[in-house]
Structure formats: C-alpha cells, structure tokens
Design a protein around this motif. Structure first.
Motif, mmCIF file in Angstrom:
data_model
loop_
_atom_site.group_PDB
_atom_site.id
_atom_site.type_symbol
_atom_site.label_atom_id
_atom_site.label_comp_id
_atom_site.label_asym_id
_atom_site.label_seq_id
_atom_site.Cartn_x
_atom_site.Cartn_y
_atom_site.Cartn_z
ATOM 1 N N ARG A 42 13.648 -83.216 -48.842
ATOM 2 C CA ARG A 42 14.397 -82.061 -48.334
ATOM 3 C C ARG A 42 14.007 -80.783 -49.084
ATOM 4 O O ARG A 42 13.901 -79.705 -48.482
ATOM 5 N N TYR A 43 13.765 -80.893 -50.372
ATOM 6 C CA TYR A 43 13.351 -79.745 -51.199
ATOM 7 C C TYR A 43 11.993 -79.216 -50.738
ATOM 8 O O TYR A 43 11.789 -77.996 -50.608
ATOM 9 N N ILE A 44 11.058 -80.123 -50.439
ATOM 10 C CA ILE A 44 9.728 -79.728 -49.989
ATOM 11 C C ILE A 44 9.797 -79.056 -48.611
ATOM 12 O O ILE A 44 9.161 -78.024 -48.373
ATOM 13 N N HIS A 51 3.532 -77.694 -51.894
ATOM 14 C CA HIS A 51 3.536 -78.736 -52.926
ATOM 15 C C HIS A 51 4.410 -78.281 -54.092
ATOM 16 O O HIS A 51 4.356 -77.106 -54.495
ATOM 17 N N PRO A 52 5.233 -79.174 -54.658
ATOM 18 C CA PRO A 52 6.108 -78.786 -55.767
ATOM 19 C C PRO A 52 5.384 -78.197 -56.972
ATOM 20 O O PRO A 52 5.991 -77.457 -57.757
ATOM 21 N N ARG A 53 4.088 -78.500 -57.131
ATOM 22 C CA ARG A 53 3.341 -77.891 -58.247
ATOM 23 C C ARG A 53 3.259 -76.377 -58.082
ATOM 24 O O ARG A 53 3.093 -75.648 -59.063
ATOM 25 N N GLU A 54 3.319 -75.930 -56.835
ATOM 26 C CA GLU A 54 3.264 -74.497 -56.565
ATOM 27 C C GLU A 54 4.635 -73.836 -56.708
ATOM 28 O O GLU A 54 4.756 -72.618 -56.616
ATOM 29 N N GLU A 59 12.282 -71.396 -57.361
ATOM 30 C CA GLU A 59 12.432 -72.073 -56.073
ATOM 31 C C GLU A 59 13.493 -73.177 -56.138
ATOM 32 O O GLU A 59 14.229 -73.401 -55.177
ATOM 33 N N VAL A 60 13.559 -73.852 -57.284
ATOM 34 C CA VAL A 60 14.607 -74.866 -57.458
ATOM 35 C C VAL A 60 15.979 -74.199 -57.414
ATOM 36 O O VAL A 60 16.922 -74.690 -56.785
ATOM 37 N N THR A 61 16.096 -73.044 -58.075
ATOM 38 C CA THR A 61 17.356 -72.305 -58.097
ATOM 39 C C THR A 61 17.785 -71.899 -56.690
ATOM 40 O O THR A 61 18.954 -72.045 -56.312
ATOM 41 N N VAL A 92 6.940 -87.308 -62.726
ATOM 42 C CA VAL A 92 5.815 -87.443 -61.799
ATOM 43 C C VAL A 92 4.806 -86.322 -62.009
ATOM 44 O O VAL A 92 3.610 -86.563 -62.219
ATOM 45 N N LEU A 93 5.279 -85.073 -61.976
ATOM 46 C CA LEU A 93 4.384 -83.936 -62.163
ATOM 47 C C LEU A 93 4.175 -83.593 -63.634
ATOM 48 O O LEU A 93 3.269 -82.832 -63.974
#
Length: 328
Positions: A42-44, A51-54, A59-61, A92-93
């Motif tokens: 859902r976050y992605i 990609h979460p690395r970007e 963005e999490v906030t 993971v990352l």
C-alpha cells in the motif's frame, strides 16, 4: 541481519519476496507476514509505484499522516503500518530513517472495555454447544485470548494440578492459568475425540501438525506425536500457506466468534460482544469476587499493572468508588 543474497546468475528477487524472506528468517507469525506485506504494498502504491529506495522519511511521513487525516484510521492501525515500513527499511533495504517527528498521529481513544454481567455470561454460554461452546467457556474461565485458546496443545493441560500453560502469548511470553474444575469432564471428553482423530491422521500418513521452526528442526518427529496435537483441531485438512504441506491445523478463529455473536443476539444482549469481551469479563468478575489486582494481572499476562487497572474503572471502585447521593 540482511536477507540472503541471490546466487550468481539468478535474477534478483522482487522486493516483496525479499520482505517475505526477511520476515520468515525472523520467525514472525503468518498473520504478521500478511499484514506487513499488505502495508508495504500500500505504501508503494501510494507513492506511484516508486521503489522505496527512492523514498525517505518525508514520504513515510506523508503516507502515515494521510492514514490519520484522510483515512482516519485508529492509532493501532497507524502503528502497525509504521512497524511494517520500518521493517522494510531496516531489515530489507538496510537503511535507517531519521525519527519521524512530523507524522500526524492518529488519536488513541480512551475507551472502557465491554464487560458482560455474570448473568449475561451464563445466558450466552448456555446457548453454545459442542467444541465452540467449550472453547468459549475456557476463554471466560481462564481469561486467555482467542488465539491462545486455539493454539493449545494436549501437552499444555495438567489435570492433576488443574493448570494450563499458555505458550508464546502476547509478547512471546509463557504463563500459567487455572484449569476450571467445572470444565474437566468436557475437556477429558474432548481429549478422547482428539486422540481418535490423531490416530486417524497417523494411519492415513498425514503430515504432523505445525511446529515453530526451531522446535521442528530440533525435534523433527514431534509434530506427529499426540502431545503436540492441537486440543481443538480443525475437522478438515488444509494447505500450510508457507510450507505447502497439507496438514491439520487448529480450528479457525471464525468458528467460536460466530457462535458467540449468534448466542449473544439470541440471549438478548444489546451490546457488541466479541471473544475478547469474555477476557474482559473474566478479569472484572475476579475483581468483583475479591481477588487482588496483582493476581488478575498475572493471570492475564499483563506486563504492567496499569493495564489491568482499567478493570477497576469498569467496577467503579477505587478512587471512583463514589456512591450517588440519590442512593442515600
């Protein structure tokens, strides 16, 4: 601990497969695995499939704040989403996010638990027969959570000492609770039925019941032994979603839940009744019967007595034990 690297020449694993591997490496429950994967997916999607690395703390906030403001989720739901995202970045990352000070936190409501009167409990439980009825009576009679009841194994009962050992409860803790004397005969009858089902499975060559990974490695044949068999096994075999092995699981949680809700309606209880309501009622009724709060805390498995103190508010005792002037 980083997830295992793919072998040379093999295509890199998809991100969600890496998350799944990292979760299983740490022996998290299947429910936690499904929940974390759902929140990460859902976050992605929320950020346009980047990609979460970007992405980072900003963005999490935004994502977590949106859950609270637009989604209006409960505080526990927002915390679950945060735990899933932090797991992704840390394990993971292998990236550390700065402390998320700007997240709009969902408000945690101060609600009192729903507690039935002792008469209401008697009326409701009298309407549920068979295995669901025994499970519900055991929950009310011991204060155990629904999943703790479902995961009971035959070896966890000791009739001579009238005690039940609850393994791997909330927070990974074991504890001991009482075995209600009034349920001894019904539990003995359940054991006879379970022994017959276990013998049937062994004759049919069914795989042993599920065991935690460490135990399965240390005692590879334990899953086929009667001592490890479920006290409340399912009536049919099912596919283990992780191993792909067909085996017998415990009763599905919906079975006692549905029976309880139907019984509450039939009994004329107008408040919403869930299986956790029986745990709340257990604690409150013990206090009503004069047991001290430390004893109740131990039986419930609460780490902090302040968690147990909520039942004194339900009782309207202690500092709030004020008698209305209308009653004088």
């Amino acid at each position: 601990m980083a997830s295992a690297s793919p072998s040379p020449g093999a295509p890199p694993k998809k991100l969600l497969d890496q998350v799944r591997d990292a979760i299983r490496l740490r022996h998290y429950s299947y429910k936690t695995e499904e929940s974390y994967l759902g929140w990460i997916r859902r976050y992605i999607l929320f950020h346009g499939k980047r990609h979460p690395r970007e992405l980072g703390a900003a963005e999490v906030t935004v994502f977590l704040s949106d859950l609270a403001t637009r989604g209006q989720v409960a505080a526990s739901t927002q915390n679950q989403a945060l735990a899933a995202i932090l797991f992704l970045y840390r394990h993971v990352l292998e990236l550390d996010l700065p402390w998320l000070d700007d997240v709009v936190r969902a408000k945690r409501p101060q609600r009192l638990p729903t507690v039935l009167t002792q008469e209401e409990v008697r009326r409701v439980l009298a309407l549920v027969d068979g295995v669901p009825g025994l499970m519900l009576k055991l929950q009310y009679g011991t204060g155990m959570r629904l999943m703790e009841c479902l995961r009971l194994r035959i070896k966890d009962l000791t009739f001579a000492r009238r005690e039940i050992v609850i393994r791997d409860g909330k927070g990974g803790k074991d504890r001991v609770t009482m075995l209600p004397q009034s349920l001894e005969a019904a539990l003995q009858q359940q054991l006879v039925r379970v022994q017959a089902l276990h013998a049937q499975d062994r004759a049919a060559g069914v795989a042993g019941v599920w065991l935690p990974d460490a135990l399965a490695r240390k005692y590879p044949n334990a899953g086929t032994q009667l001592a490890w068999f479920w006290l409340f096994p399912s009536g049919r075999l099912a596919l283990d979603p992780r191993s792909g092995v067909v085996r017998r699981h415990h009763v599905f949680e919906q079975v006692p839940q549905r029976a309880l809700k139907q019984a509450a309606v039939t009994a004329g209880v107008l408040r919403p009744v869930s299986s956790h309501c029986l745990r709340h009622s257990f604690a409150t009724h013990l206090l009503e019967n004069g047991y001290d709060i430390r004893t109740v805390q131990e039986l419930l498995g609460h780490s902090d007595v302040s968690t147990t103190m909520i039942y004194t508010h339900v009782l309207n005792r202690g500092g709030r034990g004020v008698r209305s002037p209308m009653d004088h």
